[in-house]
Design a protein around this motif. Sequence first.
Motif, PDB file in Angstrom:
ATOM      1  N   ALA A 256       0.855  -1.188   0.000  1.00 47.66           N
ATOM      2  CA  ALA A 256       0.000   0.000   0.000  1.00 47.66           C
ATOM      3  C   ALA A 256       0.888   1.233   0.000  1.00 47.66           C
ATOM      4  O   ALA A 256       1.874   1.305   0.739  1.00 47.66           O
ATOM      5  N   TYR A 257       0.520   2.225  -0.815  1.00 41.39           N
ATOM      6  CA  TYR A 257       1.336   3.423  -0.992  1.00 41.39           C
ATOM      7  C   TYR A 257       0.511   4.685  -0.750  1.00 41.39           C
ATOM      8  O   TYR A 257      -0.697   4.625  -0.492  1.00 41.39           O
ATOM      9  N   THR A 258       1.193   5.803  -0.840  1.00 41.17           N
ATOM     10  CA  THR A 258       0.545   7.102  -0.744  1.00 41.17           C
ATOM     11  C   THR A 258       0.537   7.766  -2.119  1.00 41.17           C
ATOM     12  O   THR A 258       1.329   7.413  -2.993  1.00 41.17           O
ATOM     13  N   TYR A 259      -0.387   8.719  -2.310  1.00 45.49           N
ATOM     14  CA  TYR A 259      -0.479   9.471  -3.565  1.00 45.49           C
ATOM     15  C   TYR A 259      -0.574  10.957  -3.248  1.00 45.49           C
ATOM     16  O   TYR A 259      -1.341  11.342  -2.367  1.00 45.49           O
ATOM     17  N   PRO A 260       0.149  11.808  -3.935  1.00 43.51           N
ATOM     18  CA  PRO A 260       1.231  11.505  -4.895  1.00 43.51           C
ATOM     19  C   PRO A 260       2.406  10.835  -4.183  1.00 43.51           C
ATOM     20  O   PRO A 260       2.669  11.119  -3.010  1.00 43.51           O
ATOM     21  N   ALA A 365      -3.305   2.703  -3.234  1.00 43.53           N
ATOM     22  CA  ALA A 365      -2.755   3.966  -2.742  1.00 43.53           C
ATOM     23  C   ALA A 365      -3.901   4.846  -2.277  1.00 43.53           C
ATOM     24  O   ALA A 365      -5.025   4.771  -2.812  1.00 43.53           O
ATOM     25  N   LEU A 366      -3.628   5.683  -1.284  1.00 46.84           N
ATOM     26  CA  LEU A 366      -4.588   6.658  -0.784  1.00 46.84           C
ATOM     27  C   LEU A 366      -4.006   8.055  -0.929  1.00 46.84           C
ATOM     28  O   LEU A 366      -2.787   8.233  -0.921  1.00 46.84           O
ATOM     29  N   HIS A 367      -4.886   9.042  -1.031  1.00 44.11           N
ATOM     30  CA  HIS A 367      -4.420  10.413  -1.073  1.00 44.11           C
ATOM     31  C   HIS A 367      -3.683  10.715   0.231  1.00 44.11           C
ATOM     32  O   HIS A 367      -4.204  10.492   1.321  1.00 44.11           O
ATOM     33  N   PRO A 374      -7.441   8.163  -4.222  1.00 44.47           N
ATOM     34  CA  PRO A 374      -6.447   9.136  -4.712  1.00 44.47           C
ATOM     35  C   PRO A 374      -6.925   9.961  -5.905  1.00 44.47           C
ATOM     36  O   PRO A 374      -6.347   9.911  -6.988  1.00 44.47           O
ATOM     37  N   SER A 375      -7.991  10.728  -5.708  1.00 46.78           N
ATOM     38  CA  SER A 375      -8.467  11.630  -6.750  1.00 46.78           C
ATOM     39  C   SER A 375      -7.943  13.025  -6.483  1.00 46.78           C
ATOM     40  O   SER A 375      -7.590  13.361  -5.351  1.00 46.78           O
ATOM     41  N   ASP A 376      -7.902  13.836  -7.507  1.00 45.84           N
ATOM     42  CA  ASP A 376      -7.418  15.208  -7.370  1.00 45.84           C
ATOM     43  C   ASP A 376      -8.551  16.195  -7.109  1.00 45.84           C
ATOM     44  O   ASP A 376      -8.304  17.351  -6.772  1.00 45.84           O
TER      45      ASP A 376
END
Length: 413
Positions: A256-260, A365-367, A374-376
């Motif tokens: 699991a990662y972060t975004y960006p 990934a999550l914001h 992870p949407s902008d």
Amino acid sequence: MFSNKVHRSTVIGLLMLLAWITNSCQKDPENPAPDQPVTWFDSFGKMLDDSLKPKKIGYAYVILEGAEVRASGSGGLKSRTNEAEGEKAFTLDTKLHVASISKTITAMAFLHLAAQKGIKITDKIAPYLPPAWVKGQNINQITFRDLMTHESGLIGLANTCTNGAYSENIWWGLQQLVQKGIRASNRGKYCYQNANFSLFRILIPAILGYSFTGDDQMDDEQTQQRYMAYVQQNVFEKVGITSAVADQPPGDPTYAYTYPSGLESGWNAGDFTNTVGAYGWHLTPRETGKLFATVFSTTDQRILTTAWKDTLLTNGLALFSGIMPDGSIRYHDGWWYLRLAQYQGVRTVWIQFPDNVTAVLFVNALHGTRGYFPSDDGNDIVPYLTRAYTLARAAKTGRKTVGTLTLEHPEPH
């Protein structure tokens, strides 16, 4: 040996044949061959791909009509170059912790068993709790339906309706919640609690006839094994899923990662065997799509009969409802994260759209600051997916969509 004359004539003949074949394969500009028709499912998938690929996160989706896959796609990585396992692609066959989607799976298993044993969803759970557990105030009033709609009255050990993620879902935590009891005024009120579904890890084996020994460690291990075996045999295997687990595949984790994303290492949440029920199952997007489409969008009755499907849907057991411009939806999302400097985690969802269309979307990934999908633009996973559906349908029909999305419980689960 051929003569030069024979050789030249053979070569000329072959060149003429090749030229004829080439010309025959070229499209006639006056009568072009028809292209493969583009369906609105293709447009739906393209919208997801076009939006997700630039984010450089791991993702996969599958869109089905009935039991037939109409569109699917994936991209990004499940493991990056700085992980011990090295760079690995995120695909339709990547195992991911599906988080709270597990609740709907647990409900399917219980309803399958209820049909076998003649149990009603309005029956009380108390007769199936371990005899050695102290039953607090009003525990004897809780029904199976109460658990599956988060209306049991359980509000957590902190009395704040804050969802307990781990300590309240192991054997000891569930035992403490039962001993604490519930207020009569809380029963019947919605309070989202993982423990409502973690209790089925104990209730299902009890209904099957497991005799509790009073040895907490033994009973914990035995109920874990019996719950997982029952779900495997009576839910997953019914649709051909043979490798469901409650842990990362050995040596092959999905991080699991972060975004960006920066250069940080990913997070491996590890083994959920001792808390599986409300969350914990690891499935692939392909498997998840097949399971939920089979149960909710076909007449297949191997897992649930039509009557029990209706019971699940009409009572809102382990799922939520929403209204969008094109009609109503039913869904359950999943959310699991670690927050240090930023959020790292996964977001998952299945949605049953109108006309027996089922869509599943996973991201790893999550914001980083919001902790959601992870949407902008701030949209979470359910609005993100329903918007793509609505736009794809509008592009196909040419009708302008009117209305907004309204969700029964819009918070992440």
